[in-house]
Enzyme design. Sequence first.
Site, PDB file in Angstrom:
ATOM      1  N   TYR A 113      10.826   9.318 100.216  1.00 20.28           N
ATOM      2  CA  TYR A 113      10.731   8.011  99.581  1.00 20.28           C
ATOM      3  C   TYR A 113       9.919   8.045  98.283  1.00 20.28           C
ATOM      4  CZ  TYR A 113      12.516   6.313 104.051  1.00 20.28           C
ATOM      5  OH  TYR A 113      13.284   6.103 105.164  1.00 20.28           O
ATOM      6  N   TYR A 463      15.379  -1.128 104.299  1.00 22.36           N
ATOM      7  CA  TYR A 463      14.057  -1.710 104.512  1.00 22.36           C
ATOM      8  C   TYR A 463      12.972  -0.962 103.759  1.00 22.36           C
ATOM      9  CZ  TYR A 463      12.325   1.884 107.767  1.00 22.36           C
ATOM     10  OH  TYR A 463      11.886   3.058 108.328  1.00 22.36           O
ATOM     11  N   ARG A 464      13.275   0.228 103.223  1.00 20.03           N
ATOM     12  CA  ARG A 464      12.369   0.956 102.331  1.00 20.03           C
ATOM     13  C   ARG A 464      13.218   1.949 101.554  1.00 20.03           C
ATOM     14  NH1 ARG A 464       8.776   4.589 106.473  1.00 20.03           N
ATOM     15  NH2 ARG A 464       7.567   4.981 104.578  1.00 20.03           N
TER      16      ARG A 464
END
Length: 534
Positions: A113, A463-464
């Site tokens: 991420y 969601y991320r």
Amino acid sequence: MSPAQESIKDADFILPPDVDAKSFVAAMDEMRKVVGSENLEIITAAKMMPDSDGHYFNLPREHDLFYCLEKDTFLASAVIVPGSVEDVSAIVKLANKYLVPLWPISRGRNLGYGGAAPRLRGSVVLDMGGRMNKVLNIDDEHATALLEPGVSYFSLYGYLQNNGHKHLWIDSPDLGGGSVVGNALDRGAGYTPYGEHFSMHCGMEVVLPNGEIIRTGMGSLPENNTWQLFQYGYGPYPDGIFSQSNFGIVTKLGIWLMPDPGNAPTIRNTLIDAAVYAQKAEYSLSKEVLTETEVDEIAKKIGVGRWNIYGALYGPEPMRKLQWEVIRSTLMTVPGASFQFAADVEKEPKAKVLHMREETLKGIPNTYELGWLDWTCKNGSLLGFSPISPVTGADASRQYEMVKRRFHEFGFDYIGTFVVGWRELHHIVCLTFDKTDPDSRRRAHRCIELLIDDAAKLGYGEYRTHTAFMDQIASVYNWNNNSTLRFNETLKDALDPNGILAPGKSGIWPKRLRNRGFEIQRSSPTSDGASSKP
């Protein structure tokens, strides 16, 4: 102006927008007085950590180890390690004075991420976990903890084990070296009933973009004794605006621990288990995407199915037996289904994924899943794609086919797992690629770009996300003419008028930097599809 000041050149530094070299050096000099010289490092291109030196426990702080764009796209100008909330407040005030943007991190281990890298090139990484890493309080009677950002799942687990709190459990994600605070703020998930981490937080201490310090919930009442017991306090509940946002820097966080855990199953495909054990080359000599027959052969070789449910039952033995009978009688109606208990599977000479998941379900953090990184190549890289759906077989199948189709188009094997939450299904997809190969990076980046739009068309949202896709995902959460983004921008401009705190985080840009070309646009449609030879 002294001769030393005259010799300072912009080209000597990785400068943020609207800041020249002399102002930057002046800001660093003042911040150095706050934290000490040993806790501030100015980054230059020559000082970037070589990728070969990076590892999960030694990740670079100035760029993303698993970069999918160019290595210096998300590059910090400096790294500062504060030692207290007072340090953080002072640094934020100086950042406002000099318009130097800050990018706070906890431990920087959100693999897939973006790591610790700042969204806006030239931002100063504020390493909150480097020195602020203490377990501040454990309330044994009420099963709560108060933590600083640098406390990892490993360190919290060790603290509980070594200080007479073995009856209290934690909930760990797949990798235990990340920050408990950071994972909760990024709305990460684990595998017990306490697996929705942000829901299990209670009370924050936050430094606002102007340097002011607040405490949320009951913490705003002096000398209260319920800061980690009751989430809401009195009046509006602000905690949510500090998760996945750039509205404040969380310096302390309360967490509920587990005195009496329950069960949260995961549904993993064959290759996510296979990747824990070995590289793809150990299973197949083919460089292409594995065929269904080849995946069947791998499943047989490692002793798993094409889809594998891992879960646990807790409580008194009579209760567990009743629960198991209901689960077994239901799942055994699936053709070809079988089951195993960890105790019935030999652990030597090599632990099986079943044993690894058993540890996770007991709240024991580990790093087994790092094996994913090597699936494509040794020292490989990872991009995460994480859409949410209802907990239905139809939605799971639709998402699986959607992702598999795009992965195969771009030459990647599907590796993924479904995690059952309270009422939602998390689809955690791992795209492994070779960052040393520009074509592999391009295909990986474009594949996720297209998947974000594919998912949005079907009503699924992530969601991320990785730093490179924050603007795109913000753009697809666009109900009523992007009213949510406009609301977030209104908050940003009110709380952070100088735009110094994490510009671009979650697609939220301050007015000073908005629409100046810092947003990342989607790639050209001409770059669709795989390379001529994936």
